[in-house]
Design a protein around this motif. Structure first.
Motif: not given
Lengths: 300, 300
Positions: A43, A75-76, A78-79, A142, A144, A146-148, A206-208, A215, A219, B25, B28-34
């Protein structure tokens, strides 16, 4: 000292670009090389801080460095990721050795604290100081957060006191060299790396909190297609904030100020953090039943 | 159009942040994922371009974008890597929708050409346009080509004509909107991605020529603790360059000009590219037996 010598001395030093089991190859080639543990994903997140925009002009190089690396590492957190290392692209108006030395000192403090060495970068000349940091970490495939994933019926949690970052801003704008009290929350907003990992088993989203609680919760609501009800009396605020500002101003900072870098998350049951509300049907964040103005940080 | 809408419209569009098997991913999130394929390592490189420093003020947004992504991808080529995707941190003086639209158009052209989508970024406001791109790719574990493997007895190769980038510079400085002829080598120095992968089995060292042939070969010599002898008559130059400048000026550009983004590599036997000399004992790069002044690109 030319560019190559300066980078060698201050950025490629053992205290900063220290070895890490997942970094196979670091500064000195066209690319750095990372090995990602079996069963894990990488990530990564990139963030830019501009002089006079994201920190006050006149701030010390050391403080600029700690803030830059902290907000990126958040940001790390938050994941729910474990840090591997970071890259640094820095644009400088001039090569000032003392400045670079202090800047690298700030990076070293945070890099050591979170076992996250520098492993690559680019140093360029330009009319204004611009710092871009990309942080890299890993999570189980699988896993991490996410915000969703927020679900109606979940509760909403935060990892700690809110408003300190925004409360610090007028103080550091008035004197960029103040470091004590609230100002330390501006220059050293320690990322909640351990907290992020601890909520991995049960957080649904989750998010930071970087742009302001309301705001940022918005998200999660948008990504998860839910609403939230927040109880204003449950918002955690520090004694430091409440001793510096009256309650109404402190709440404004906690709800709409940016720069907190605490985590907000949702879960069906609480094991860690402070519960501040619940996930409901809808698409809005209501505070004590009211829709309050979203005056969080606007980037432009 | 605010920041979020603009990013959504032009950076998070399907033509640019298209799907890729290794990107789990994206924006749209705090991090992308590879996810990195089993047995492979991630290789990554970060590069910054500053308005008026790395491209002329007045250049079109489209051309700035193609150049920015090409020069970053060139670092992946030098490691023999397969691109996965890139992140973009862009600092803009203002949110000009037309500019962002053209800029995203240039990114799309190169991203599609090299199957390298945008998967994360940060958009910030600042007094000067600064573009930082980090590219990501993968190589088989232990297979990446580094600068440190050149052996005495190896030959020295380049992937194509040299000097076009430096020869283009006076032309684009005179008229930043010229795109034809040599100027296209400045704005679209196509990275030698396929070439980099083709030399993986036999190259002992490699890099991309960004600061000038002699300076860059010096980096291989320093990392590998060797010297090199280069034959001046073997330096490949394009007809376009030789039709634009006299031979002495063209050679100056080919030896010491920057911005070529061809690959230089060493190998015990040639299968690809143009042989220009050999690896010898020592620590210097000699051209027809002479030590010539190293006037390659100085970053400060």
């Amino acid at each position: 000292m030319n560019e190559f010598q300066l980078i060698q001395t201050y950025f490629n030093q053992a205290d900063l670009s220290f070895s890490h089991p997942n970094i196979c190859h670091s500064i000195g080639d066209d690319c750095a090389e990372l090995s990602i543990p079996s069963g894990k994903n990488l990530v990564t997140s990139i963030d830019t801080l501009v002089d006079g925009v994201h920190f006050p002009q006149g701030a010390s190089a050391y403080d600029i460095a700690t803030r830059s690396l902290c907000v990126s590492l958040s940001d790390l957190a938050a994941m729910g990721a474990v840090p591997i290392g970071f890259t640094l692209a820095i644009t400088l108006p001039s090569l000032n050795e003392q400045w670079v030395k202090e800047f690298s000192g700030g990076l070293i403090e945070i890099a050591r604290m979170f076992n996250c060495p520098l492993f690559g970068g680019d140093t360029t000349k330009g009319p204004v100081l611009v710092i871009t940091i990309q942080v890299h970490g890993f999570v189980a495939r699988g896993a991490s957060i996410k915000r969703s994933g927020a679900q109606v019926g979940d509760k909403v949690y935060v990892s700690g006191c809110l408003g300190d970052g925004a409360g610090a801003l007028p103080i550091v704008l008035n004197d960029p060299l103040i470091r004590s009290g609230l100002a330390q929350h501006f220059y050293k907003p320690l990322p909640r790396i351990d907290f992020g990992q601890s909520i991995l088993p049960y957080a649904t989203s989750a998010l930071d909190i970087s742009d302001g609680l309301i705001q940022d919760l918005g998200h999660i609501c948008a990504a998860s297609e839910v609403g939230m009800e927040i109880d204003i009396d449950s918002i955690p605020m520090s004694e430091l904030l409440l001793n510096t500002y009256d309650r109404e101003q402190a709440l404004q900072y906690a709800l709409n100020g940016g720069d907190d870098y605490q985590l907000a998350y949702t879960s069906s049951h609480c094991e860690n953090g402070i519960c501040i509300g619940r996930v409901v049907e809808g698409n809005q964040v209501l505070v004590d039943g009211q829709l309050i103005g979203n005056t969080g940080y606007q980037h432009f």
